[in-house]
Design an enzyme around this catalytic site. Sequence first.
Site, PDB file in Angstrom:
ATOM      1  N   ARG A 486      51.533  50.331  47.256  1.00 58.68           N
ATOM      2  CA  ARG A 486      52.003  51.372  46.351  1.00 58.68           C
ATOM      3  C   ARG A 486      51.722  52.740  46.923  1.00 58.68           C
ATOM      4  NH1 ARG A 486      49.678  51.450  40.870  1.00 58.68           N
ATOM      5  NH2 ARG A 486      47.823  51.365  42.176  1.00 58.68           N
ATOM      6  N   SER A 550      42.012  47.808  50.897  1.00 53.32           N
ATOM      7  CA  SER A 550      41.061  46.854  50.308  1.00 53.32           C
ATOM      8  C   SER A 550      40.734  45.684  51.219  1.00 53.32           C
ATOM      9  CB  SER A 550      41.628  46.349  48.987  1.00 53.32           C
ATOM     10  OG  SER A 550      42.052  47.434  48.215  1.00 53.32           O
ATOM     11  N   ASP A 604      39.182  49.298  47.196  1.00 51.02           N
ATOM     12  CA  ASP A 604      39.649  49.261  45.807  1.00 51.02           C
ATOM     13  C   ASP A 604      38.514  49.145  44.802  1.00 51.02           C
ATOM     14  OD1 ASP A 604      39.149  46.719  46.676  1.00 51.02           O
ATOM     15  OD2 ASP A 604      40.926  45.798  45.778  1.00 51.02           O
TER      16      ASP A 604
HETATM   17  P1  ADP Z   1      45.561  42.869  43.936  1.00 46.60           P
HETATM   18  O1  ADP Z   1      46.508  42.136  44.775  1.00 46.60           O
HETATM   19  O2  ADP Z   1      45.451  44.323  44.288  1.00 46.60           O
HETATM   20  O3  ADP Z   1      44.265  42.207  43.789  1.00 46.60           O
HETATM   21  P2  ADP Z   1      46.031  42.279  41.209  1.00 46.60           P
HETATM   22  O4  ADP Z   1      44.733  42.666  40.690  1.00 46.60           O
HETATM   23  O5  ADP Z   1      47.220  42.587  40.376  1.00 46.60           O
HETATM   24  O6  ADP Z   1      46.331  42.909  42.586  1.00 46.60           O
HETATM   25  O7  ADP Z   1      45.981  40.733  41.485  1.00 46.60           O
HETATM   26  C1  ADP Z   1      47.112  40.019  41.811  1.00 46.60           C
HETATM   27  C2  ADP Z   1      46.722  38.579  41.878  1.00 46.60           C
HETATM   28  O8  ADP Z   1      46.346  38.114  40.591  1.00 46.60           O
HETATM   29  C3  ADP Z   1      47.849  37.695  42.299  1.00 46.60           C
HETATM   30  O9  ADP Z   1      47.806  37.539  43.694  1.00 46.60           O
HETATM   31  C4  ADP Z   1      47.528  36.391  41.632  1.00 46.60           C
HETATM   32  O10 ADP Z   1      46.682  35.629  42.434  1.00 46.60           O
HETATM   33  C5  ADP Z   1      46.761  36.780  40.430  1.00 46.60           C
HETATM   34  N1  ADP Z   1      47.559  36.721  39.214  1.00 46.60           N
HETATM   35  C6  ADP Z   1      48.812  37.148  39.005  1.00 46.60           C
HETATM   36  N2  ADP Z   1      49.206  36.927  37.745  1.00 46.60           N
HETATM   37  C7  ADP Z   1      48.162  36.344  37.139  1.00 46.60           C
HETATM   38  C8  ADP Z   1      47.925  35.870  35.822  1.00 46.60           C
HETATM   39  N3  ADP Z   1      48.846  35.941  34.882  1.00 46.60           N
HETATM   40  N4  ADP Z   1      46.720  35.333  35.559  1.00 46.60           N
HETATM   41  C9  ADP Z   1      45.776  35.242  36.501  1.00 46.60           C
HETATM   42  N5  ADP Z   1      45.947  35.657  37.735  1.00 46.60           N
HETATM   43  C10 ADP Z   1      47.111  36.205  38.071  1.00 46.60           C
HETATM   44 MG    MG Z   2      44.306  45.887  43.584  1.00 47.66          MG
END
Ligand code: ADP
Ligand code: MG
Length: 864
Positions: A486, A550, A604
């Site tokens: 992003r 991160s 992060d």
């Molecule tokens: P980041 O990739 O920066 O850690 P997020 O915190 O949004 O971003 O985490 C995304 C991850 O969360 C996805 O890769 C997936 O593994 C998990 N995820 C996505 N949707 C869900 C959900 N509904 N419940 C639990 N885990 C989820």
């Molecule tokens: Mg994140």
Amino acid sequence: PSCEFLIGYFVSRQNFQHVQTFPKGDFLAVDLGGSQFRALEVKVFNDGKQSSQLESKFYPTPKEVIQGSGTELFNYVADCLLDFMESKNLQHKKLPLGFTFSFPCKQTKLEEGALLAWTKHFKVRGVQGTDVVSSLRKALQKHKDIDVDVLAMVNDTVGTMMTCGYDDPHCEVGLIIGTGTNACYMEEMRHIDLVEGDEGRMCINTEWGAFGDDGALDDLRTEFDRELDLGSLNPGKQLFEKMISSLYLGELVRLILLKMTKEGLLFNGKVSTALLTKDKIEMKHVCAMEKYKEGLSNTKEILTELNLFPSEEDCIAVQHVCTIVSFRSANLCAAALAAILTRLRENKKVLRLRTTVGIDGGLYKTHPQYPKRLHKVVRRLVPNCDVRFLLSQSGSAKGAAMVTAVAYRLAAQRKQIDAVLAPFLLSLDTLREVKNKMRAELEYGLKRETQASATVKMLPTYVCGTPDGTESGKFLALDLGGTNFRVLLVKIRSGRRRSVQMYNKIFAIPLEIMQGTGEELFDHIVQCIADFLEYMGIKGARLPLGFTFSFPCRQASIDKGTLVGWTKGFKATDCEGEDVVDMLREAIRRRNEFDLDIVAVVNDTVGTMMTCGYEDPNCEIGLIAGTGSNVCYMEDMKNIEIVEGNEGKMCINTEWGGFGDNGCIDNIRTKYDIQVDEGSLNAGKQRYEKMTSGMYLGEIVRQILIDLTKQGLLFRGQISESLRKRGIFETKFLSQIESDRLALLQVRRILQQLGLDSTCEDSIIVKEVCGAVSRRAAQLCGAGLAAIVEKKRENRGVEHLQITVGVDGTLYKLHPHFSRVLQETVRELAPQCDVTFMLSEDGSGKGAALITAVAKRLHNIGRK
Ligand code: ADP
Ligand code: MG
């Protein structure tokens, strides 16, 4: 009316629909509660098409036994069974047994039931309120030469439904019209308050014979009903049953005839001793008298045997009485059944219900007109139900063996599933051990001698202060590290109307770039930035930029970060060991379109902590539970040996995802964790992260599902193409499947969308697997966090610590139970710390800007 539950029936019901999975074998049953006591052997075959074979023997139930003491009754049952087994040469086999016990019982398990009250012609001392299964077991144990395992107790209604369900999968009602009357049906779990769980259906034994015991039927009951009741074994009880079932019909007829005779309406007013004798007229007489052709001559014969001298007219009148009494019985039964059918139709929310009612019982089977009348009235009362009435052949007794067969297989399956999931259940002691090990690793990472080889790297971030509210300006922020990349424009306003405004754009990073060359990756990033600047119309402005990156970086200052190693889904070449800020600067130079002032490279976790710290100064910990898992916290400078200076604090990015890479938690890693690790981009690395974060939980579940399928416990033993695909089972499915609001059918639909053709039984197991995996993840994460808060408490040297943890990550935010279990674990393992969890709104973006602002402010101060 009291209700009886057959736990797990829904689960077993599925088995009846899958020929391959129906358990074969040899099962025993005893049937107590009807007019006769019976022992049975049921053999279930599985030779292509399923079939069963039944052999049985009836035994008398003398009055001394059914109105004596409990011990005598169960000894008698055991003796009869022994006799039966001897006659069949079964003594030396270990056999499972099902117990059909047709009295109201309160069941909490399939193999346990406390008798609520005797009904019908039974009245045995010392049994009411006790568990009849254990009484039967005790009596059986006295016979050393037989080895029988009582696995299930079943009501005759349930047995009937089960047996009919074996032939017709639409069967969801069991009805008994015999010595007594009763019905059971499949109710939605969500409507059964007394049993936990909302999924699927469970068989409810209505015990409708007791309908009216509260006076509800008083308007319908006649003087004859009242008189019959007073003369029964259980006055005031089972009032509905006493208007319907065969034990009472003959007696009702007798009482009516007696009154009519006394009033001079029959037999010239002459009463015989037989007519005055209780129970002299039985159901079989009523049946005979109502026979279509011979009815009239039968009536004459029967009345003559009662020493009455009937005229032709008397016979016709008596026949009429019989018809009225048995017709009323059929009408009442039909009305009650119509209520159940209506309920089923409403539960299913359909306009027309198609269903099958399994029926057993002597009255229904032997009375010449009864079935016809019952069917007709039911159809009139519920015209929107297409009902098939299926007569069950010895269903009430055989059903117990059927249930036992299924219970037997389920018990074996349960053992196997428990064994697979056992390594995921972590005791409190184990979690404490994890906490202590994490604590030790934190120390290694901070110490100069051990730091180089530490698995928890404890990277200094050069973030030394949290925002104080005076920051302001426009900043760019980049967020790279998870599922998306992003670019953000962040406007921070200071002063009394302090606020943060953000504009952002999300860009996907294609897999070939995540795993291509470093140059390609950073060129792509710069391309995205260019797009964003264009889109916002700020291409000329040279804004300060914070880069949320991160991945583990070794920093020598706030704007320098050397990538230690890729984690999660990234593996671009020529980056590890390089400064990511330099790589970004070079890519900007290569593009030669705009310039940026890169002020800070930020993890992060740190961004999250900063964002929450902006709202709550007590926030000194940042936690991420998203694609990956990581924590940062404010550490005293004096404890950070690798950074000069002893004053103040600095934020440490723990990179705790690498916890366990030295093997220190191998004792809790399962073979599934090892499989997931081996299939990952960075085998052997980030072992803790691989047990706790979103990128891996679904994959652990998939590995377990494969194993369970191999063991024949899931998906009919067929490993489908889709189940073989790595990554197919995403962590978001865990969240969906584990949601409490989701009905089982929806779980099934999710699995079907994944190409996993599942039964409801499969869905229950899959849900259990998901629960075990996500719960362990939350507990392990909680154990790690407990180590951090305990460390902070000791740093401050206080008895009680109050602290806030800023949290970000979709796993934490969207999983239905993860955050709760994590918090509970922290509370349990760090009781001296009062931890507040604060969700960060877009921590990594906003945090990067805040850090940039703080760094800029400190930098400016330094310059002045
Ligand atoms: P980041 O990739 O920066 O850690 P997020 O915190 O949004 O971003 O985490 C995304 C991850 O969360 C996805 O890769 C997936 O593994 C998990 N995820 C996505 N949707 C869900 C959900 N509904 N419940 C639990 N885990 C989820
Ligand atoms: Mg994140």
